[in-house]
Design a protein around this motif. Structure first.
Motif, PDB file in Angstrom:
ATOM      1  N   GLN B 220       0.826  -1.211   0.000  1.00  0.00           N
ATOM      2  CA  GLN B 220       0.000   0.000   0.000  1.00  0.00           C
ATOM      3  C   GLN B 220       0.858   1.257   0.000  1.00  0.00           C
ATOM      4  OE1 GLN B 220      -2.523   0.656   3.397  1.00  0.00           O
ATOM      5  NE2 GLN B 220      -0.843   0.702   4.841  1.00  0.00           N
ATOM      6  N   ARG B 227       0.550  -3.090  -5.186  1.00  0.00           N
ATOM      7  CA  ARG B 227      -0.529  -2.733  -4.255  1.00  0.00           C
ATOM      8  C   ARG B 227      -1.443  -3.918  -3.994  1.00  0.00           C
ATOM      9  NH1 ARG B 227      -2.074   2.307  -2.637  1.00  0.00           N
ATOM     10  NH2 ARG B 227      -0.986   3.271  -4.360  1.00  0.00           N
ATOM     11  N   ARG B 235      -5.250   0.035   2.361  1.00  0.00           N
ATOM     12  CA  ARG B 235      -5.179   0.666   1.045  1.00  0.00           C
ATOM     13  C   ARG B 235      -4.466  -0.200   0.031  1.00  0.00           C
ATOM     14  NH1 ARG B 235      -8.633   4.759   0.355  1.00  0.00           N
ATOM     15  NH2 ARG B 235      -8.917   5.965   2.276  1.00  0.00           N
ATOM     16  N   TRP B 304       0.201   4.948   3.740  1.00  0.00           N
ATOM     17  CA  TRP B 304      -0.032   4.510   2.365  1.00  0.00           C
ATOM     18  C   TRP B 304       0.179   5.696   1.438  1.00  0.00           C
ATOM     19  CZ3 TRP B 304      -4.212   6.182  -0.811  1.00  0.00           C
ATOM     20  CH2 TRP B 304      -5.149   7.014  -0.160  1.00  0.00           C
TER      21      TRP B 304
END
Lengths: 138, 399
Positions: B220, B227, B235, B304
């Motif tokens: 994140q 990701r 996130r 993040w």
């Protein structure tokens, strides 16, 4: 010398502590002392008991269990959807976290089982005595 | 029976504790320093609302102006802080496990010095767990703690740091002896049980825990294709599509009470000098000004980052020049939002010189949730300072 150091540190602690306790002093004190107490007198006996209870006390079970438990302790607010502000702030659903944690737990146990199978196989192969008929000239 | 006889793990001993202690000796100061850098990044020296702890007194110092670049600066310091925090959790837990027999030592207090030392340990253990708990809960937006995150985490850090300094100073010699497996008899099991995991295995297990936490959260902060590896981080996962400009939202318009009507044809940007005149611009006039592009991320205190996005808008200095502001004037930015701790924020002159009032991102106008019609984007500033739904800019301070 040690006394001077301790007293200096307590001075800083009091200075910061007054500000830390400025609003909800009881709540903050509870969290602070409670953190130490909860860990030492509640969590520790709990994970000792869990450790003893694990069947066969095998590291192939303990290791994935410990890793899975660690992830859960750290992420339980998201995993159990206990964070109401999350979905409204991010416009994302928190549903996926339980699924991901379960998936990770499954993968950890599967990997451990695989390692166990590989090692069990290897030790069984090593222990098999050489076949007397397969050596010419013996 | 002596309580100590309950602790039978053969893993316990000075070596195990000292190895973990060595990791924390490096790691904890890194967390403290990166935490102070995050505090600095908010430019608390500019006063409220930037200063979230105005009663800090001697602890409310800002050593230097937070730079307005490089673009990745806050991303770096805050990623190290948050990821570092996650990674040290198993090390802290293992260290506490390893010294638990000492909690039950008899007699509990042998002298005044001993009592003070044990009190300091209470602050160390309580402080460490308090900081980790408030930090971890904050990243998951679970605001269960008794008060404002900034206050609790900042003052808690000082209580922790005071106790840590004493701990390091008074235990360092013991750590060095312990690494040679000397001393520490009070830790070793009196009647050790059968070994189920070697000491090296136990250290590897702690390392595996740290790696696991790193693996499910680092994505994140790193962003991009990684990701999706952040399986448990708030996130991680996929980014939204182009209708939301392709990066994740924090606090959509509805949460802040912003409607399309507030940002429609009636919207104006007011630019004014603290004691001077006001200039008001509508959408078309803003778009008619010289547009500049910049490739910048938004990095959040929660650890993040959105990753680099391509922003396009008007230089803040060009807007400042409309009202004859000086090169050293700070800028007070106000948003349409009526709630939220950061609906107004001060930008320092160096940030004004480096920043944009963005109108478009990634080739499209800002979405409503991302701050349409205009938001601030400044290199190296924390995410909450990248104000959305900007409505007024005030240059300088009242005389």
């Amino acid at each position: 010398m040690r006394l001077a150091l301790l007293l200096a540190s307590f001075a800083l602690t009091v200075y910061a502590g007054i500000r830390l306790l400025a609003d909800d002093w009881f709540g903050v004190a509870l969290w602070f002392v409670g953190a130490a107490v909860l860990h030492d007198l509640v969590l520790f006996p709990l994970y000792s008991a869990l450790d003893r209870a694990v069947v066969r006390k095998s590291n192939y079970v303990r290791v994935p269990a410990y890793l899975s438990g660690l992830l859960l302790i750290v992420f339980f607010p998201l995993v159990f959807r206990l964070s109401p502000g999350y979905e409204s702030a991010s416009l994302r659903s928190a549903d996926g976290y339980l699924f991901n944690w379960l998936g990770l737990t499954g993968a950890l146990f599967a990997l451990s089982a695989l390692l166990y199978a590989v090692r069990a196989r290897r030790s069984a192969t090593n222990r098999r005595p050489p076949d007397p008929h397969s050596h010419p000239g013996s | 029976m002596d309580v100590k006889e309950h602790f039978r793990s053969p893993v316990r001993g000075p070596r195990f504790t000292s190895v973990l202690g060595l990791v924390l000796l490096v790691g904890m100061p890194v967390l403290f320093v990166t935490g102070l850098l995050s505090y600095t990044a908010y430019n608390p020296g500019l006063g409220p609302p930037n200063d979230r702890t105005p009663d800090a007194g001697l602890l409310g110092f800002q050593l230097f102006d937070w730079p307005a670049g490089p673009s990745w600066l806050y991303w770096l310091t805050q990623s190290v802080h948050v990821i570092g925090g996650f990674v040290l959790i198993p090390v802290v837990l293992a260290k506490l496990w390893s010294v638990l027999p000492k909690l039950f030592v008899r007699p509990p207090v042998t002298s005044v010095l001993h009592a003070l030392d044990r009190l300091s340990l209470l602050f160390l253990v309580g402080g460490t767990l308090f900081e980790l708990a408030t930090g971890v809960l904050n990243t998951q937006l679970a605001y269960w703690f008794p008060g404002s995150f900034y206050r609790l985490h900042y003052y808690g850090a000082w209580v922790f740091a005071a106790a840590l300094a004493v701990h390091i100073a008074t235990r360092f010699a013991k750590l060095r002896r312990g690494l040679r497996d000397e001393g520490g008899e009070e830790l070793r099991a009196v009647d050790p049980s059968e070994e189920t995991i070697s000491r090296r295995g136990a250290v590897a297990l702690v390392g595996a825990g740290s790696f696991a936490l790193f693996a499910v959260t680092a994505g994140q902060a790193i962003g991009g294709p990684l990701r999706r590896t952040a399986l448990l981080a708030p996130r991680g996962g996929a980014d939204p599509g182009p209708e939301q400009n392709g990066f994740q939202i924090n606090k959509p318009a509805a949460v802040r009470g912003i409607t399309a009507r507030d940002t429609g044809e009636g919207w104006r940007l007011s630019v004014q000098k603290a004691d001077g005149g006001t200039v008001r611009l509508d959408h078309a006039q803003l778009r008619a000004m010289t547009q500049t592009t910049a490739r910048l991320p938004i990095a959040c205190v929660e650890g993040w980052s959105t990753g680099n996005q391509d922003w396009r808008g008007v230089r803040l200095t060009d807007l400042a020049r409309l009202v004859d502001a000086g090169a050293d004037d700070d800028m007070f930015v106000e948003s349409l939002q009526r709630t939220g701790a950061f609906r107004a924020v001060y930008l320092r002159a160096n940030q004004v010189r480096a920043g944009l009032l963005a109108l478009e991102v990634n080739g499209k106008p800002l979405s409503l949730d991302h701050g349409y019609p205009a938001r601030i984007i400044v290199p190296a500033a924390p995410g909450v300072h990248q104000t959305k739904w900007v409505t007024r800019l005030t240059l300088g301070r009242p005389a």
